[in-house]
Scaffold this motif. Structure first.
Motif, mmCIF file in Angstrom:
data_model
loop_
_atom_site.group_PDB
_atom_site.id
_atom_site.type_symbol
_atom_site.label_atom_id
_atom_site.label_comp_id
_atom_site.label_asym_id
_atom_site.label_seq_id
_atom_site.Cartn_x
_atom_site.Cartn_y
_atom_site.Cartn_z
ATOM 1 N N LEU A 1 90.049 32.866 42.360
ATOM 2 C CA LEU A 1 90.044 34.107 43.125
ATOM 3 C C LEU A 1 88.619 34.575 43.416
ATOM 4 O O LEU A 1 88.317 35.054 44.517
ATOM 5 C CB LEU A 1 90.811 35.190 42.368
ATOM 6 N N SER A 2 87.757 34.412 42.442
ATOM 7 C CA SER A 2 86.370 34.833 42.617
ATOM 8 C C SER A 2 85.681 33.999 43.686
ATOM 9 O O SER A 2 85.025 34.535 44.591
ATOM 10 C CB SER A 2 85.621 34.712 41.286
ATOM 11 N N GLU A 3 85.828 32.675 43.619
ATOM 12 C CA GLU A 3 85.197 31.794 44.608
ATOM 13 C C GLU A 3 85.809 31.985 45.990
ATOM 14 O O GLU A 3 85.089 31.961 46.999
ATOM 15 C CB GLU A 3 85.340 30.341 44.165
ATOM 16 N N GLU A 4 87.134 32.172 46.028
ATOM 17 C CA GLU A 4 87.801 32.375 47.319
ATOM 18 C C GLU A 4 87.332 33.668 47.976
ATOM 19 O O GLU A 4 87.106 33.717 49.190
ATOM 20 C CB GLU A 4 89.319 32.398 47.116
ATOM 21 N N SER A 5 87.166 34.710 47.171
ATOM 22 C CA SER A 5 86.682 35.984 47.706
ATOM 23 C C SER A 5 85.293 35.828 48.300
ATOM 24 O O SER A 5 84.999 36.312 49.393
ATOM 25 C CB SER A 5 86.664 37.047 46.600
ATOM 26 N N THR A 6 84.419 35.134 47.573
ATOM 27 C CA THR A 6 83.052 34.916 48.058
ATOM 28 C C THR A 6 83.046 34.171 49.386
ATOM 29 O O THR A 6 82.352 34.555 50.334
ATOM 30 C CB THR A 6 82.241 34.120 47.017
ATOM 31 N N LYS A 7 83.833 33.114 49.486
ATOM 32 C CA LYS A 7 83.887 32.326 50.718
ATOM 33 C C LYS A 7 84.406 33.158 51.892
ATOM 34 O O LYS A 7 83.867 33.101 53.003
ATOM 35 C CB LYS A 7 84.766 31.092 50.520
ATOM 36 N N LYS A 8 85.467 33.913 51.655
ATOM 37 C CA LYS A 8 86.063 34.683 52.745
ATOM 38 C C LYS A 8 85.136 35.817 53.206
ATOM 39 O O LYS A 8 85.087 36.147 54.392
ATOM 40 C CB LYS A 8 87.418 35.242 52.305
ATOM 41 N N ILE A 9 84.411 36.397 52.292
ATOM 42 C CA ILE A 9 83.442 37.434 52.675
ATOM 43 C C ILE A 9 82.347 36.822 53.544
ATOM 44 O O ILE A 9 81.930 37.400 54.549
ATOM 45 C CB ILE A 9 82.842 38.099 51.421
ATOM 46 N N MET A 10 81.894 35.619 53.182
ATOM 47 C CA MET A 10 80.893 34.908 53.977
ATOM 48 C C MET A 10 81.416 34.615 55.382
ATOM 49 O O MET A 10 80.705 34.771 56.377
ATOM 50 C CB MET A 10 80.514 33.596 53.290
ATOM 51 N N VAL A 11 82.670 34.188 55.449
ATOM 52 C CA VAL A 11 83.274 33.894 56.752
ATOM 53 C C VAL A 11 83.349 35.156 57.606
ATOM 54 O O VAL A 11 83.049 35.140 58.802
ATOM 55 C CB VAL A 11 84.679 33.280 56.565
ATOM 56 N N ALA A 12 83.761 36.248 56.986
ATOM 57 C CA ALA A 12 83.889 37.502 57.731
ATOM 58 C C ALA A 12 82.553 37.949 58.313
ATOM 59 O O ALA A 12 82.492 38.484 59.418
ATOM 60 C CB ALA A 12 84.451 38.593 56.816
ATOM 61 N N HIS A 13 81.480 37.720 57.573
ATOM 62 C CA HIS A 13 80.140 38.106 58.050
ATOM 63 C C HIS A 13 79.511 37.034 58.937
ATOM 64 O O HIS A 13 78.400 37.221 59.425
ATOM 65 C CB HIS A 13 79.219 38.370 56.862
ATOM 66 N N ARG A 14 80.192 35.911 59.113
ATOM 67 C CA ARG A 14 79.694 34.784 59.910
ATOM 68 C C ARG A 14 78.375 34.243 59.358
ATOM 69 O O ARG A 14 77.436 33.952 60.110
ATOM 70 C CB ARG A 14 79.532 35.181 61.383
ATOM 71 N N VAL A 15 78.317 34.113 58.047
ATOM 72 C CA VAL A 15 77.123 33.566 57.408
ATOM 73 C C VAL A 15 77.135 32.052 57.564
ATOM 74 O O VAL A 15 78.032 31.377 57.057
ATOM 75 C CB VAL A 15 77.061 33.952 55.919
ATOM 76 N N VAL A 16 76.165 31.516 58.274
ATOM 77 C CA VAL A 16 76.118 30.075 58.527
ATOM 78 C C VAL A 16 75.802 29.307 57.251
ATOM 79 O O VAL A 16 76.398 28.277 56.973
ATOM 80 C CB VAL A 16 75.069 29.765 59.621
ATOM 81 N N SER A 17 74.846 29.807 56.485
ATOM 82 C CA SER A 17 74.488 29.196 55.210
ATOM 83 C C SER A 17 74.100 30.294 54.232
ATOM 84 O O SER A 17 73.252 31.133 54.545
ATOM 85 C CB SER A 17 73.322 28.213 55.379
#
Length: 607
Positions: free
Chosen positions: A279-295
């Motif tokens: 859940l912790s890793e999934e949250s981090t990934k989805k937040i990155m996607v929402a902000h459109r963080v390329v790297s």
């Protein structure tokens, strides 16, 4: 049933925007406090916090600047005075965190100009209901809308350009379909994951603080007291056994007798640590996607994905994020700033100085200097090639090398006769222009020694008639004044022109073109340059000199002893190539006096 308490874990919903009948302003969120919800998600989620901090810093970069600051220093100074770094930095932060930002515009007493602009915390504002034309005429200010009461009166502030008052509000927000008064944040889809990440951290924190599980079970086996008595007993036990030194939870049970005492059966969650890790890793990934963080590396967040963990990938990620994520925010702000500056009759080409390393900046397709400044943040005057800083001695040395390539006409006349000197025939102008371009691209600098007078030129020709098969016509150029009455004087004329006139030499066209690749007159090369085409532009803009063509024919006894006409020379087989129209024309007689049309218009010169 009074002892049964149910806690609802409500699902995430988008913010609701409501027009309330008895209010002049429009609420944002169910409790009119959606901005605070965004702030809470920023404060509670470590990933969301890091991303917002990083992107808002990238939007601001190294601050606001203008490519034409050196041409309009007064306007640039006014812009810097209005939009100081602290104000702009806060606007960048609000725009990213809140989905919009607000600028307080303060006019002078006579309202002839904008005297000051200030950042206005966007969470303190609510939009007024739109008028009949669908326009928002004002915004209402209240310090803390969570504490708003029906008898409170928020301050009404007119929207920018809608009133004659001394203070107005310019509300900056991107267009979002379905939203008119407010714009949701660009990471709207990731807010539930930010909240999930926050709750996971809270759960683990509470577990640690409370010993991972209830620390005691207290049974009262003498009957069940009423609700008031139970609450009083609970408070007294809490005061005695809780606190920082007695951290833990207890279970309080009231029983009629010992036989009916409560029992506890622990519920074990299998693989709990793995589930929380997921859940912790999934949250981090989805937040990155929402902000459109390329790297994540761009924001100082190290992950195990491998994306952007080497120099090439990181460079690509930087360029992609700068153009797809950062620039739209910057453009939105610059448009708003231009709107304000135009009121003060200030017109500047604004840009944000980038934070990205210069070696990550893609300049392969950038030709003009202003765009180069926008991409790198390096001012135009700092982009000049090293030759700009050559000493006078070094520049004069280059010039003397150029002059040494010429030939004295006296030496030529020992073996050749001057047969004609004339203005240019333009019949084959386009063909020659292409030839000049080819020479500029392919010709390398010639040696610095004195040119041999018999050195061939691309323009030299031979007679095709049998009687004169060995006769060669030499084509040379002399640097001269546009009109005989013009005087070239030491310390009055340009040093380049003075030295060229003093030398009294003739030159091959190839040498003149090639020397356009060396700094012999850098002061007149233009912004960001040290060289220019001396073949076309002589001593630079407004110069009073030009190239004049001379044709010589090799002596052949008495047959060639006298000057002959161009017509006669051509009848003997000499095909003399014409030159570009600019060659015999002094820059001062050219359109725009030898400047480019764009530069002439920018500087506001008049004929």
């Amino acid at each position: 049933m009074n002892d049964l308490r149910i806690v609802n874990l409500s699902t995430y919903t988008s913010p609701k925007i409501k027009e309330i009948n008895n209010k002049d302003w429009v609420s944002y969120g169910d409790d009119n406090n959606y901005f605070q919800y965004l702030i809470d998600r920023y404060n509670g989620s470590p990933t969301n916090n890091a991303v917002i901090n990083g992107i808002s810093a990238m939007i601001f970069g190294k601050g606001l600047d203008a490519t034409n600051s050196n041409k309009k220093p007064d306007q640039y100074a006014q812009m810097i005075s209005l939009f100081n770094n602290d104000c702009v930095r806060k606007l960048c932060y609000d725009l990213k965190l809140m989905g919009g930002c607000a600028i307080q515009v303060i006019y002078s007493k006579d309202r002839s100009k904008i005297a000051q602009v200030e950042h206005m915390p966007v969470e303190t504002l609510r939009a007024e209901k739109a008028n009949d034309k669908g326009e928002i005429d004002a915004y209402y200010y209240f310090k803390d809308w969570s504490k708003y009461k029906p008898n409170d009166k928020p301050l009404r502030i007119p929207a920018f350009g809608t009133s004659k008052e001394s203070i107005e509000i310019l509300y900056v927000k991107p267009y979002k379909a379905g939203f008119y008064y407010y714009s949701p944040v660009d990471y709207q889809g990731g807010l539930q994951y930010a909240e999930l990440e926050e709750e996971i951290s809270n759960f683990h924190l509470n577990n640690i603080m409370n010993g991972m599980s209830p620390s005691m079970l207290i049974n009262f086996n003498n009957g069940t007291p009423n609700a008031e008595e139970r609450q009083l007993i609970e408070q007294r036990i809490y005061q005695k056994f809780s606190g920082s030194s007695n951290a833990g939870k207890f279970i309080l049970v009231f029983n009629d007798n010992a036989e009916s005492a409560a029992s506890i059966e622990p519920v074990q969650l299998s693989d709990a640590h793995q589930q929380y890790q997921f859940l912790s890793e999934e949250s981090t990934k989805k937040i990155m996607v929402a902000h459109r963080v390329v790297s994540p590396m761009l924001l100082g967040i190290k992950d195990q994905s491998g994306l952007g963990n080497n120099a090439d990938e990181l460079k690509t990620a930087t360029l992609l994020m700068d153009n797809t994520v950062i620039r739209p925010f910057q453009t939105l702000l610059i448009d708003a700033f231009d709107h304000i500056l135009s009121f003060n009759n200030i017109s500047l080409n604004l840009y944000f100085k980038t934070l990205q390393p210069l070696e990550f900046t893609d300049l392969d397709n950038v030709q003009d200097q202003e765009t180069r400044e926008e991409e790198t943040g390096v001012k135009l005057y700092e982009q000049k090639a090293p030759e700009v800083y050559l000493s006078k001695e070094e520049i004069n040395k280059n010039l003397q090398e150029f002059i040494s390539l010429g030939e004295t006409e006296k030496d030529i006349l020992n073996d050749y006769d001057l047969i004609d000197e004339f203005e240019v025939d333009y019949d084959l102008e386009d063909e020659l222009d292409n030839k000049i371009k080819e020479l500029n691209e392919k010709t390398e600098l010639v040696s610095t020694g004195r040119a041999n007078k018999t050195k061939k030129s691309e323009q030299d020709v031979k007679s095709k008639q049998e009687d004169y098969k060995d006769v060669t016509f030499l084509v040379r150029y002399v640097y001269t004044t546009r009109v005989p009455s013009y005087k070239t004087r030491k310390n009055k004329s340009r040093e380049f022109c003075y030295q060229m006139m003093k030398a009294k030499k003739v030159y091959r066209k190839e040498d003149i073109v090639a020397m356009g690749n060396k700094a012999v007159n850098p002061d007149f090369a233009g912004a960001g340059k040290t060289t220019y085409s001396i073949w076309l532009y002589k001593g630079g803009a407004r110069c009073h000199h030009k190239w004049f063509r001379k044709i010589y024919a090799k002596k052949e006894g008495d047959k060639m002893g006298n000057q002959i006409s161009t017509t006669k020379a051509r009848s003997r087989g000499a095909k003399l190539k014409p030159n570009a129209q600019k060659v015999p024309v002094a820059p001062v007689d050219m359109p725009y006096k030898g400047y480019t049309a764009a530069y002439w218009k920018k500087m506001g010169f008049k004929n």
